[in-house]
Motif scaffolding. Structure first.
Motif, mmCIF file in Angstrom:
data_model
loop_
_atom_site.group_PDB
_atom_site.id
_atom_site.type_symbol
_atom_site.label_atom_id
_atom_site.label_comp_id
_atom_site.label_asym_id
_atom_site.label_seq_id
_atom_site.Cartn_x
_atom_site.Cartn_y
_atom_site.Cartn_z
ATOM 1 N N ALA A 202 0.788 -1.052 0.112
ATOM 2 C CA ALA A 202 0.061 -0.009 0.191
ATOM 3 C C ALA A 202 0.843 1.313 -0.083
ATOM 4 O O ALA A 202 0.583 2.265 -0.647
ATOM 5 N N VAL A 203 1.955 1.337 0.528
ATOM 6 C CA VAL A 203 2.985 2.353 0.704
ATOM 7 C C VAL A 203 3.409 2.645 -0.752
ATOM 8 O O VAL A 203 3.256 3.830 -1.488
ATOM 9 N N ALA A 204 3.689 1.528 -1.279
ATOM 10 C CA ALA A 204 4.179 1.520 -2.801
ATOM 11 C C ALA A 204 2.936 2.416 -3.488
ATOM 12 O O ALA A 204 3.242 3.225 -4.506
ATOM 13 N N GLY A 205 1.615 1.839 -3.273
ATOM 14 C CA GLY A 205 0.765 2.237 -4.122
ATOM 15 C C GLY A 205 0.402 3.781 -4.013
ATOM 16 O O GLY A 205 -0.191 4.435 -5.128
ATOM 17 N N VAL A 206 0.373 4.097 -2.668
ATOM 18 C CA VAL A 206 0.014 5.515 -2.143
ATOM 19 C C VAL A 206 1.241 6.464 -3.011
ATOM 20 O O VAL A 206 0.930 7.448 -3.389
ATOM 21 N N ILE A 207 2.352 6.117 -2.951
ATOM 22 C CA ILE A 207 3.626 6.720 -3.466
ATOM 23 C C ILE A 207 3.562 6.709 -5.178
ATOM 24 O O ILE A 207 3.743 7.824 -6.039
ATOM 25 N N ALA A 208 3.193 5.545 -5.673
ATOM 26 C CA ALA A 208 3.248 5.452 -7.284
ATOM 27 C C ALA A 208 1.953 6.142 -7.879
ATOM 28 O O ALA A 208 2.198 6.321 -9.061
ATOM 29 N N GLY A 209 0.807 5.849 -6.960
ATOM 30 C CA GLY A 209 -0.317 6.337 -7.597
ATOM 31 C C GLY A 209 -0.245 7.812 -8.411
ATOM 32 O O GLY A 209 -0.722 7.791 -9.487
ATOM 33 N N PRO A 210 0.114 8.836 -7.871
ATOM 34 C CA PRO A 210 0.015 10.052 -8.498
ATOM 35 C C PRO A 210 1.142 10.082 -9.455
ATOM 36 O O PRO A 210 1.012 10.859 -10.673
#
Lengths: 316, 416
Positions: A202-210
């Protein structure tokens, strides 16, 4: 020439660190539980959407904390009430379970957020070019990605190698009964590990999302590249995954930069006929066109010549 | 065969609810065969929303030939084989007008099936209204009397786009970057040929191919574009391969103009705005909402009010259905044998701009004014933004119908 090499190296390192960010949770779960978590990319996607939703109300930074906690909680729930029941039927059952989970999460995300991309943005604080080399800008957000990846790597390494918790977790993998006899709750240890793995996704998702595009197919489009990272690095080795991420990042970036083809090496094919017509297609394929295949080529070579991976300790 | 039967059974159960009303009354049945589940569902659902909107509107005015128009959806999962099962079912339910468009491979299968079916089942003919597939072979070598293409095919779009670029003196060096599969290669080949044709001052500096939907990090490609010194990029990339590429360009501060086929697809306007690419990205389509044509703008407002969560639609689908209804009325029959002769050769005022387009009888390709539009902040008389970005499509150039006409190899076989 120097310019291309320098820029490619920089791009390769940045991409490699993004890969490690995405793969770290997968490695953790695999190395400590022996579960190849197919739903990893789905937790990554959940992280991105939770991060988006939270960022709309309270901002990006709270999202970076809250979203991984939420997804970690979901991960623990999945382990406690799903994976643990399946565990006794062996690895194939676990694999199929997580595989099925990907479809469920995908459908749920589509139902809640729709099929279109959502407008998840880089926080204004990091929305500026950090530096410029050879007239190419590098956004501050990418540097933030890089630093986060390195921080996660160091923290995980410390926890696993240097703390009591890490010791118990490692012991629980190879000798669960003994650890249980010593008074540790093995089931709870595994539940926590799975939660941490999902949280890292999820950390990766939060950061990669934008930085990428946050939409319902993002888990799917991430593809199997993360498994390549884990296998090439050595199943269950965190340092291996770190090195493999860098290696794959650099390999792909340099491949794209190269326009060489067999025709450049050996000269144009001459002659006519069916055979030449077919071969000349292959003859003119550039290395850049093959860039997406490179990691998989590396995977195959590693499996043949060094099945335990770069830093792996086990054969399987 | 057993598998086919299995699929048919499952599909029957799934669509059981749709069967009942279809048999209830004497209606003009339109079968919509497009993806409503799986990866293509987003695109398919837009068409279905729109058809329902169209049907409601015409039914409010008394229908066609006094009959109510009924839209029956058939989910083909973007799969040619499933499409055939669904079409067979549609035919069994009395559908004689099939609307399909997503996926050129699906369209090709449907086109050839309908052609064969009609020659074997005289008196039961159906017609294939293709609203989106743009592979040139559909209206060239594989053309059919029972197939009508309403979107401009690849050849037309490339012709119009490259003419526009050649006429722009600021464009000197063009970088071609396309996806590494048949469609990307055909676009790249045709574009390279047109741009470097005699009398053109444009230099094609590279002809690059990216692996289809596999690239996460486009920064190496952006570095190459930068190194080439190109001032413009021409690309037929779509989806992630366009969104991520434009975002990577924004990150790296690359300032070139982007000439695209698919920048208008869902999600891409958001990505362009995030990348801060104001007035740098262009697309070629049959028109945009900000064309100053009031009847269209009124209708689009109505549509957006009805589907606020999915305010995207295909202008050509309005035109296509309008033409089909007109042909049915003129022929005073919903029998394709009677109304197809009215449809081929029909001249019609386009939904998007009110200008006249025509269906060419030689290959059943529809020709309409094509628009090249750029994406950016809107002026006072441009009311429509995209995806809540505050930016919208603004017309950069209109290519009149006469300048979009390309030749065809179609040798149309008409029924005796």
């Amino acid at each position: 020439m120097i310019e291309i090499i320098f820029i490619s190296t920089l791009n390769g390192i940045l991409f490699g660190m993004l890969l490690f960010l995405m793969a770290s949770g997968l490695t953790v779960i695999f190395s400590m539980m022996g579960v190849l978590n197919f739903a990893h990319a789905s937790f990554y996607m959940l992280g991105a959407f939770f991060g988006f939703e939270i960022s709309r109300h309270v901002g990006f930074w709270p999202g970076l904390i809250i979203a991984p906690l939420l997804v970690g909680g979901i991960g623990m729930f999945v382990e406690r009430y799903g994976l643990r029941q399946v565990h006794k039927h062996g690895h194939v059952a676990e694999l199929l379970f997580t595989f099925g989970l990907t479809f469920i999460i995908q459908e749920v995300v589509q139902m809640v957020w729709g099929k279109l991309a959502v407008d998840y943005r880089v926080p204004p604080m990091l929305d500026f070019p950090a530096f410029t080399v050879f007239s190419t800008q590098y956004p501050a957000y990418k540097i933030f990605e890089l630093l986060t990846a390195i921080a996660i790597f160091l923290v995980l390494l410390l926890v696993i190698k240097r703390t009591r918790v890490g010791l118990v977790v490692q012991a629980a993998l190879s000798h669960p009964e003994m650890v249980g006899m010593l008074g540790h709750n093995v089931d709870r240890v595994f539940m926590l590990v799975f939660g941490v793995g999902a949280g890292l996704a999820a950390v990766a998702g939060v950061i990669a999302g934008p930085a990428l595009v946050t939409q319902a197919n993002m888990a799917h489009s991430l593809g199997p590249i993360l498994f390549v990272v884990v296998v090439v690095g050595g199943l269950g080795s965190l340092s291996g995954a770190f090195i493999a991420s860098l290696l794959i990042g650099l390999l792909q970036t340099f491949a794209v930069a190269s326009n060489a083809s067999l025709a450049d090496l050996f000269g144009e094919l001459t002659g006519t006929g069916m055979f030449i017509a077919h071969v000349s297609d292959i003859w003119n394929v550039t290395v850049a066109q093959l860039s997406a295949v490179m990691p998989y080529l590396l995977l195959v070579l590693i499996l043949i010549f060094r099945p335990r991976g770069l830093m792996g300790t086990r054969e399987s | 065969m057993r598998k086919l039967f299995g699929i048919a059974t499952v599909a029957m159960l799934a669509l059981g609810t749709a069967i009942l009303p279809a048999m209830a009354a004497d209606t003009l049945k339109i079968g919509y065969v497009d993806p409503l589940s799986g990866g293509g569902a987003a695109a398919g659902q837009i068409g279905l929303n729109q058809l329902k909107f169209i049907a409601e509107e015409i039914n409010g005015k008394g229908g066609v030939l006094g009959k109510q128009v009924e839209i029956i959806p058939y989910d083909n999962q973007l799969d040619p084989q499933v499409s055939l099962v669904q079409i067979q079912k549609a035919i069994d339910q009395g559908v004689r007008i099939i609307v399909q468009g997503n996926g050129s491979s699906v369209a090709a299968t449907v086109e050839s099936f309908v052609d064969k079916f009609n020659s074997r089942n005289p008196g039961k003919e159906v017609v294939h209204i293709n609203h989106a597939a743009i592979d040139p072979s559909l209206t060239n070598d594989n053309c059919s009397y029972w197939h009508f293409a309403f979107d401009a095919n690849v050849n037309i779009k490339i012709e119009a786009m490259t003419n526009f670029m050649k006429a722009n003196a600021a464009i000197k060096k063009v970088y071609l970057i396309n996806q590494d599969y048949s469609f990307g290669h055909s676009v790249a080949g045709a574009a390279a040929e047109k741009l470097s044709a005699e009398g053109s001052s444009i230099e094609v500096v590279a002809n690059e191919f990216v692996p289809l939907q596999k690239v996460t990090d486009f920064s190496p490609y952006i570095a190459k574009i930068k190194a080439s010194g190109a001032d413009s990029v021409l690309t037929a990339n779509w989806g992630n391969d366009l969104q991520l590429m434009i975002k990577a360009a924004g990150d790296a501060g690359l300032s070139v103009n982007w000439y695209t086929f698919y920048a208008g697809l869902a999600g891409t306007p958001t990505a362009i705005q995030q990348a801060g690419m104001e007035d740098n990205v262009f697309q070629i389509t049959e028109g945009v909402n900000n064309i100053d044509y009031k009847p269209m703008q009124e209708k689009v407002k109505e549509y957006i009010a009805k589907y606020p969560d999915s305010p995207i639609y295909y202008p050509r689908l309005f035109t296509a259905m309008g033409m089909v209804f007109k042909a049915v009325e003129e022929a005073e029959s919903e029998d394709p044998v009677k109304f197809v002769p009215k449809l081929e050769g029909m001249r019609y005022a386009n939904f998007i701009d009110g200008k006249e387009g025509f269906m060419r009888p030689d290959d059943h390709q529809y020709f309409q004014t094509m628009y090249i539009s750029g994406f950016g902040a809107l002026g006072a008389d441009q009311p429509f933004d995209e995806e809540g970005t505050g930016w919208g499509w603004k017309v950069a150039a209109a290519v009149p119908v006469d300048d979009t006409i390309v030749s065809t190899t179609c040798q149309m076989k008409r029924p005796e």
